[in-house]
Design a protein around this motif. Structure first.
Motif: not given
Ligand SMILES: Cc1ncc(COP(=O)(O)O)c(C=O)c1O
Length: 400
Positions: A266-267, A12-17
């Motif tokens: 998130l997907g 997971l990346t910061e963008e995902d979060i």
């Protein structure tokens, strides 16, 4: 202290979060716009016509099989080297799993399928081939065998988003529906795209897509064209010329298998990095192939330059050894958590008790199980961690 290395994990990346937090601050936690956006983005990624998002891969299997259809006491083919859900969905639908042998890669053995089709004919309704570890089975050949009995194909592509089958006379992407009637995916954290829990069915058929949408939400439809109750019953009063806008109908028994909007967000975010992460998996596989080639183990490819690696989805890197148990224990002692995929389903107590299976019934599958070991493979695996895995495996065979 050395960090434990699991066999797989999410990346997971910061963008995902950020994408999840945005939805948490929006009006829709579920049944909002992110679901369709995710369905479209995912379908595009695997080259599919339609995508229906659900809350996990098992739910995807359950309703996909229901949509394709199998009557009680009809057979559905499935390999025993897979996660239990691939066979359990047949039980949910009151049909009977007919296990097949597997080839040296753990894929459904098509010669065995041919024999079963000759033996059971149209009692077989369809097949659930599993794209084990991320390697695609030749679905065109399976299609040809099943066409003699009009059988459908439900592709379990949980291990294979981004994978493809490429031979001179046939090319397809896993999940694209060229040779399958529906394909299913899981977004469990160890898979290529993580949404916590999550799943998707892709299909080339609009009728199957419609059915899946209804089954995902209790068997309820809001489509006026499809309503079965007469107008006055729907209105609760006579002399109305249209259905009220609140009205909806439950026309068959469905489920609540919906994905939430924050999971879909998130997907979507994960999908933007899916190609890059798949290439990382392939690079790791090439490195393992190069470094492990001189050891007395069976490797999944011929060599590190193998063309096969370019098409394989590399969910798992499965080595085979007669010393599987000792190697597994040795790696564990050194905090390397390899895993076994899979204990053959026909030997699970549930299936043994219900159908009387016993050891030896599927000797190729059992032999595969006795040797297979999935060593760590995930996009954030560092070169130092790979070297740790490789050196420990070398130590084992030199001194173990
Ligand atoms: C081959 C296969 N089929 C089905 C499933 C079920 O997916 P889920 O765990 O999302 O229900 C999995 C996941 O572990 C799987 O690996």
């Amino acid at each position: 202290m050395e960090r434990p290395i699991p066999y797989g994990k999410q990346f997971l990346t910061e963008e995902d979060i950020k994408s999840v937090v945005e939805v948490l601050n929006s009006d829709y936690l579920t049944q909002g716009p992110k679901i369709e956006e995710f369905e479209n983005a995912f379908s595009k990624y695997v080259n599919a016509e339609y995508g229906v998002a659900v809350n996990n891969g098992t739910a995807a299997l359950h309703i996909a099989l229901k949509a394709l259809g199998a009557e009680p006491n009809q057979y559905v083919l499935v390999p025993p080297i897979t996660f239990a859900a691939s066979a359990n969905c047949i039980e949910y639908n009151n049909a009977i799993p007919l296990f097949t042998e597997v080839d040296e890669h753990g894929l459904m053995d098509l010669n065995y399928v041919e024999d079963l089709v000759k033996r059971y004919g149209t009692k077989i309704r369809g097949a659930i081939p599993v794209q084990y570890a991320g390697k695609a089975l030749n679905l065109k050949n399976l299609r040809e065998i099943l066409s003699t009995i009009g059988g459908w194909i439900l592709e379990d592509a949980c291990h294979a988003p981004g994978g493809s089958f490429v031979k001179p006379n046939v090319t397809f992407h896993c999940g694209d529906g060229q040779f399958s009637d529906a394909s299913i995916f899981s977004f469990h954290p160890v898979k290529h795209i993580a949404t916590g829990e999550g799943g998707m069915v892709t299909t080339p058929h609009s009728k199957v897509e419609q059915k899946l949408r209804t089954l995902r939400t209790h068997g309820i439809t809001k489509d006026h064209e499809l309503f079965q109750n007469p107008l006055d019953l729907a209105n609760g009063e006579s002399q109305q010329s249209n259905y009220p806008s609140w009205y909806m109908e439950m026309q068959e028994l469905g489920y609540n298998y919906r994905l939430t909007d924050f999971q879909a967000a998130l997907g979507i975010s994960q999908l933007t990095k899916a190609k890059e992460n798949l290439e990382k998996r392939r690079d790791i596989a090439r490195y393992y192939m190069k470094e492990l080639q001189d050891l007395p183990i069976e490797l999944p490819f011929d060599n590190f330059k193998s063309h096969e690696i370019n098409h394989h989805a590399l969910h798992l890197f499965v080595i085979k050894t007669e010393k599987r148990r000792a190697l597994y224990d040795f790696l564990r002692e050194h905090k390397i958590f390899a895993q076994i995929h899979y204990f053959p389903i026909h030997l699970m107590p549930y299936y043994r008790k219900k159908y009387g299976y016993k050891p030896g019934d599927f000797s190729s599958a059992e032999n595969f199980y006795s040797k297979c070991l999935s060593i760590p493979l995930f996009p954030s695996l560092t070169i130092q961690e790979m070297d740790r895995v490789i050196n420990k495996i070398k130590d084992f065979f030199r001194h173990g």
